[in-house]
Scaffold this motif. Structure first.
Motif, PDB file in Angstrom:
ATOM      1  N   VAL A  70     -27.559 -48.728  47.247  1.00 13.00           N
ATOM      2  CA  VAL A  70     -29.000 -48.992  47.334  1.00 13.00           C
ATOM      3  C   VAL A  70     -29.748 -47.714  47.716  1.00 13.00           C
ATOM      4  CG1 VAL A  70     -30.785 -50.223  48.634  1.00 13.00           C
ATOM      5  CG2 VAL A  70     -28.741 -51.445  47.865  1.00 13.00           C
ATOM      6  N   LEU A  71     -29.227 -46.990  48.690  1.00 14.27           N
ATOM      7  CA  LEU A  71     -29.890 -45.773  49.167  1.00 14.27           C
ATOM      8  C   LEU A  71     -29.881 -44.675  48.110  1.00 14.27           C
ATOM      9  CD1 LEU A  71     -28.469 -45.785  52.800  1.00 14.27           C
ATOM     10  CD2 LEU A  71     -30.834 -46.239  52.117  1.00 14.27           C
ATOM     11  N   VAL A  72     -28.773 -44.534  47.394  1.00 12.83           N
ATOM     12  CA  VAL A  72     -28.731 -43.543  46.309  1.00 12.83           C
ATOM     13  C   VAL A  72     -29.719 -43.949  45.209  1.00 12.83           C
ATOM     14  CG1 VAL A  72     -27.299 -42.518  44.499  1.00 12.83           C
ATOM     15  CG2 VAL A  72     -26.367 -42.841  46.788  1.00 12.83           C
ATOM     16  N   GLY A  73     -29.814 -45.245  44.942  1.00 12.01           N
ATOM     17  CA  GLY A  73     -30.792 -45.715  43.966  1.00 12.01           C
ATOM     18  C   GLY A  73     -32.210 -45.343  44.367  1.00 12.01           C
ATOM     19  N   ARG A  74     -32.514 -45.485  45.660  1.00 15.00           N
ATOM     20  CA  ARG A  74     -33.838 -45.089  46.145  1.00 15.00           C
ATOM     21  C   ARG A  74     -34.046 -43.580  45.976  1.00 15.00           C
ATOM     22  NH1 ARG A  74     -34.564 -49.545  45.595  1.00 15.00           N
ATOM     23  NH2 ARG A  74     -35.280 -51.170  47.029  1.00 15.00           N
ATOM     24  N   ALA A  75     -32.993 -42.826  46.224  1.00 16.56           N
ATOM     25  CA  ALA A  75     -33.103 -41.367  46.109  1.00 16.56           C
ATOM     26  C   ALA A  75     -33.424 -40.925  44.696  1.00 16.56           C
ATOM     27  CB  ALA A  75     -31.797 -40.720  46.571  1.00 16.56           C
ATOM     28  N   LEU A  76     -32.987 -41.692  43.709  1.00 11.60           N
ATOM     29  CA  LEU A  76     -33.191 -41.318  42.309  1.00 11.60           C
ATOM     30  C   LEU A  76     -34.242 -42.183  41.609  1.00 11.60           C
ATOM     31  CD1 LEU A  76     -29.497 -40.590  41.297  1.00 11.60           C
ATOM     32  CD2 LEU A  76     -31.343 -38.936  41.542  1.00 11.60           C
ATOM     33  N   GLY A  77     -34.962 -42.977  42.388  1.00  7.37           N
ATOM     34  CA  GLY A  77     -36.076 -43.736  41.835  1.00  7.37           C
ATOM     35  C   GLY A  77     -35.683 -44.939  41.000  1.00  7.37           C
ATOM     36  N   LEU A  78     -34.577 -45.574  41.301  1.00  3.00           N
ATOM     37  CA  LEU A  78     -34.163 -46.783  40.584  1.00  3.00           C
ATOM     38  C   LEU A  78     -35.060 -47.939  40.992  1.00  3.00           C
ATOM     39  CD1 LEU A  78     -32.051 -48.185  38.724  1.00  3.00           C
ATOM     40  CD2 LEU A  78     -30.748 -48.680  40.815  1.00  3.00           C
ATOM     41  N   GLN A  79     -35.776 -48.499  40.040  1.00  2.00           N
ATOM     42  CA  GLN A  79     -36.731 -49.575  40.316  1.00  2.00           C
ATOM     43  C   GLN A  79     -36.057 -50.948  40.179  1.00  2.00           C
ATOM     44  OE1 GLN A  79     -39.862 -48.894  41.490  1.00  2.00           O
ATOM     45  NE2 GLN A  79     -39.119 -46.773  41.447  1.00  2.00           N
ATOM     46  N   VAL A  80     -35.116 -51.213  41.050  1.00  6.63           N
ATOM     47  CA  VAL A  80     -34.430 -52.504  41.093  1.00  6.63           C
ATOM     48  C   VAL A  80     -34.410 -52.949  42.547  1.00  6.63           C
ATOM     49  CG1 VAL A  80     -32.239 -53.720  40.707  1.00  6.63           C
ATOM     50  CG2 VAL A  80     -32.991 -51.950  39.101  1.00  6.63           C
ATOM     51  N   PRO A  81     -34.721 -54.216  42.837  1.00  5.82           N
ATOM     52  CA  PRO A  81     -34.708 -54.688  44.229  1.00  5.82           C
ATOM     53  C   PRO A  81     -33.365 -54.415  44.906  1.00  5.82           C
ATOM     54  CG  PRO A  81     -35.713 -56.336  42.802  1.00  5.82           C
ATOM     55  CD  PRO A  81     -35.156 -55.276  41.903  1.00  5.82           C
TER      56      PRO A  81
ATOM     57  N   VAL B 148     -22.467 -49.131  36.104  1.00  5.79           N
ATOM     58  CA  VAL B 148     -23.578 -48.886  35.174  1.00  5.79           C
ATOM     59  C   VAL B 148     -23.969 -50.187  34.469  1.00  5.79           C
ATOM     60  CG1 VAL B 148     -24.257 -47.720  33.040  1.00  5.79           C
ATOM     61  CG2 VAL B 148     -23.050 -46.449  34.814  1.00  5.79           C
ATOM     62  N   VAL B 149     -22.966 -50.916  33.971  1.00  6.83           N
ATOM     63  CA  VAL B 149     -23.244 -52.185  33.294  1.00  6.83           C
ATOM     64  C   VAL B 149     -23.933 -53.153  34.245  1.00  6.83           C
ATOM     65  CG1 VAL B 149     -22.190 -54.194  32.205  1.00  6.83           C
ATOM     66  CG2 VAL B 149     -21.377 -51.915  31.635  1.00  6.83           C
ATOM     67  N   ALA B 150     -23.448 -53.216  35.494  1.00  5.86           N
ATOM     68  CA  ALA B 150     -24.020 -54.150  36.461  1.00  5.86           C
ATOM     69  C   ALA B 150     -25.463 -53.796  36.798  1.00  5.86           C
ATOM     70  CB  ALA B 150     -23.169 -54.168  37.724  1.00  5.86           C
ATOM     71  N   LEU B 151     -25.756 -52.508  36.975  1.00  7.50           N
ATOM     72  CA  LEU B 151     -27.124 -52.110  37.300  1.00  7.50           C
ATOM     73  C   LEU B 151     -28.072 -52.361  36.128  1.00  7.50           C
ATOM     74  CD1 LEU B 151     -26.591 -48.785  39.300  1.00  7.50           C
ATOM     75  CD2 LEU B 151     -27.257 -51.021  40.181  1.00  7.50           C
ATOM     76  N   VAL B 152     -27.587 -52.147  34.917  1.00  8.18           N
ATOM     77  CA  VAL B 152     -28.410 -52.464  33.740  1.00  8.18           C
ATOM     78  C   VAL B 152     -28.649 -53.971  33.666  1.00  8.18           C
ATOM     79  CG1 VAL B 152     -28.477 -52.457  31.214  1.00  8.18           C
ATOM     80  CG2 VAL B 152     -27.715 -50.420  32.448  1.00  8.18           C
ATOM     81  N   ALA B 153     -27.597 -54.749  33.954  1.00 10.05           N
ATOM     82  CA  ALA B 153     -27.745 -56.204  33.950  1.00 10.05           C
ATOM     83  C   ALA B 153     -28.693 -56.669  35.051  1.00 10.05           C
ATOM     84  CB  ALA B 153     -26.374 -56.871  34.135  1.00 10.05           C
ATOM     85  N   ALA B 154     -28.809 -55.872  36.123  1.00 10.88           N
ATOM     86  CA  ALA B 154     -29.723 -56.214  37.207  1.00 10.88           C
ATOM     87  C   ALA B 154     -31.158 -55.782  36.913  1.00 10.88           C
ATOM     88  CB  ALA B 154     -29.256 -55.563  38.504  1.00 10.88           C
ATOM     89  N   GLY B 155     -31.369 -55.091  35.789  1.00  9.64           N
ATOM     90  CA  GLY B 155     -32.725 -54.724  35.394  1.00  9.64           C
ATOM     91  C   GLY B 155     -33.034 -53.249  35.417  1.00  9.64           C
ATOM     92  N   GLY B 156     -32.044 -52.403  35.669  1.00 10.45           N
ATOM     93  CA  GLY B 156     -32.298 -50.966  35.713  1.00 10.45           C
ATOM     94  C   GLY B 156     -32.194 -50.327  34.339  1.00 10.45           C
ATOM     95  N   PRO B 157     -32.978 -49.285  34.066  1.00  7.76           N
ATOM     96  CA  PRO B 157     -32.846 -48.537  32.801  1.00  7.76           C
ATOM     97  C   PRO B 157     -31.471 -47.883  32.734  1.00  7.76           C
ATOM     98  CG  PRO B 157     -34.897 -48.000  33.926  1.00  7.76           C
ATOM     99  CD  PRO B 157     -34.067 -48.772  34.899  1.00  7.76           C
ATOM    100  N   ALA B 158     -30.895 -47.821  31.552  1.00  7.14           N
ATOM    101  CA  ALA B 158     -29.531 -47.313  31.403  1.00  7.14           C
ATOM    102  C   ALA B 158     -29.399 -45.874  31.881  1.00  7.14           C
ATOM    103  CB  ALA B 158     -29.099 -47.423  29.941  1.00  7.14           C
ATOM    104  N   ALA B 159     -30.372 -45.022  31.558  1.00  6.92           N
ATOM    105  CA  ALA B 159     -30.283 -43.610  31.939  1.00  6.92           C
ATOM    106  C   ALA B 159     -30.323 -43.446  33.449  1.00  6.92           C
ATOM    107  CB  ALA B 159     -31.421 -42.824  31.289  1.00  6.92           C
ATOM    108  N   VAL B 160     -31.240 -44.152  34.094  1.00  2.25           N
ATOM    109  CA  VAL B 160     -31.349 -44.061  35.555  1.00  2.25           C
ATOM    110  C   VAL B 160     -30.122 -44.674  36.219  1.00  2.25           C
ATOM    111  CG1 VAL B 160     -32.744 -44.667  37.561  1.00  2.25           C
ATOM    112  CG2 VAL B 160     -33.857 -44.130  35.400  1.00  2.25           C
ATOM    113  N   ALA B 161     -29.646 -45.799  35.686  1.00  2.00           N
ATOM    114  CA  ALA B 161     -28.465 -46.440  36.250  1.00  2.00           C
ATOM    115  C   ALA B 161     -27.257 -45.515  36.187  1.00  2.00           C
ATOM    116  CB  ALA B 161     -28.169 -47.745  35.498  1.00  2.00           C
ATOM    117  N   THR B 162     -27.105 -44.814  35.078  1.00  2.00           N
ATOM    118  CA  THR B 162     -25.991 -43.870  34.943  1.00  2.00           C
ATOM    119  C   THR B 162     -26.109 -42.739  35.957  1.00  2.00           C
ATOM    120  OG1 THR B 162     -25.831 -44.362  32.575  1.00  2.00           O
ATOM    121  CG2 THR B 162     -24.801 -42.330  33.349  1.00  2.00           C
TER     122      THR B 162
END
Length: 307
Positions: A219-230, A262-276
């Motif tokens: 979750v914290l790394v996602g915040r660091a890279l601007g992942l817009q997923v709850p 990556v698949v799970a984050l995309v399934a959760a609503g994240g863009p593929a590039a950002v999720a990767t």
């Protein structure tokens, strides 16, 4: 050169081999880290450090005897590196089994404690995932984690393994006696541990904290890279992915974990590039950066005869 010196150097050699094999992943991961917000990354690193504390608590909770705290914590750090160099679970299990036997626990009881730890961690991870899915049922589509037809194949293979195991137990007396003896020891160890509230709290509290801290790191790394997923959805994605890849015995989950996350984050609503980008950066923070100091610690523990 003695065998012990060879064992001290072996973890470093394995780190070099694994890093060379995944050099493109490392390069991509570090490139994404360069664009991240560092306060969030530092918090993710802190959560990663706490996972070793949680693992130490769980290991202590699995045995009645008090283990030396500093050496126990150092062993968990070293076990993390070993776990990324050998098929999933084998590295950490071997390090901890050796540590407990050096501390004076008989091999049978050490093995029983190891089995109790693995059971508690697995139950806690699946239970945490189940609770989050009940609270956030729309967090992701679990079917996206497994290709079509894989679940059926896994069930068939599982059924075959169970039938073969039952046949071996029924026909081979020595195997049956060994399994019965181990189960008797394991059940006795579990009863002794749960008869002490402090041990039971350490066992189950650490087992719940470990995956929760891992998910927090993502979750914290996602915040660091601007992942817009709850945050809750990212946590569900992490737990679902790690449960799914538990069936794939790759060293430390390297390769399979990245793909599933990556698949799970995309399934959760994240863009593929950002999720990767998030997954690569997360694996750098939690796997690759601690691997070299972990291997050095492992070599030092071998040299000092702690393991």
């Amino acid at each position: 050169m003695t065998v012990r010196r060879v064992l001290c150097l072996l973890p470093l050699l394995l780190v070099a081999v694994v890093a060379a094999q995944h050099r493109s992943v490392l390069a991509d991961g570090f490139r994404h880290l360069a664009t991240a917000q560092w306060p969030w990354l530092l918090a993710a690193a802190g959560a990663t450090c706490l996972t070793w504390v949680a693992a130490a608590c769980t290991r202590q909770g699995a045995v009645v005897e008090r283990l030396p705290g500093v050496r126990l914590l150092a062993t968990q750090f070293a076990a993390g590196a070993a776990n990324h160099l050998l098929p999933t679970g084998l590295g950490a299990s071997a390090v901890n089994l050796r540590f407990m036997t050096v501390c004076g626990l008989p091999l049978a009881r050490s093995s029983a404690a190891l089995a109790l730890y693995l059971l508690a961690e697995s139950v806690a991870r699946v239970a945490l995932l189940g609770v989050l899915l009940l609270v956030f049922p729309d967090a992701l589509r679990l079917g996206a984690l497994l290709p079509e037809g894989v679940l059926g194949s896994v069930l068939v293979i599982g059924a075959v393994v169970l039938v073969v195991a039952a046949g071996v137990l029924g026909l081979v007396r020595r195997v049956r006696s060994a399994v019965v003896s181990f189960l008797r020891t394991a059940l006795g160890e579990a009863r002794s541990v749960h008869a002490r509230p402090a041990r039971a709290v350490a066992l189950w509290g650490g087992s719940l904290a470990f995956p929760a801290l891992q998910a927090t790191g993502l979750v914290l790394v996602g915040r660091a890279l601007g992942l817009q997923v709850p945050a809750a959805h990212v946590a569900v994605a992490y737990l679902a992915a790690t449960v799914a890849v538990a069936l794939v015995p790759t060293p430390g989950g390297i390769g399979s974990v990245e793909a599933a996350l990556v698949v799970a984050l995309v399934a959760a609503g994240g863009p593929a590039a950002v999720a990767t980008a998030v997954v690569l950066a997360y694996r750098i923070v939690t796997v690759w950066l601690p691997m070299l100091p972990g291997a050095l610690t492992l070599g030092a523990l071998v040299r000092l005869k702690v393991i």
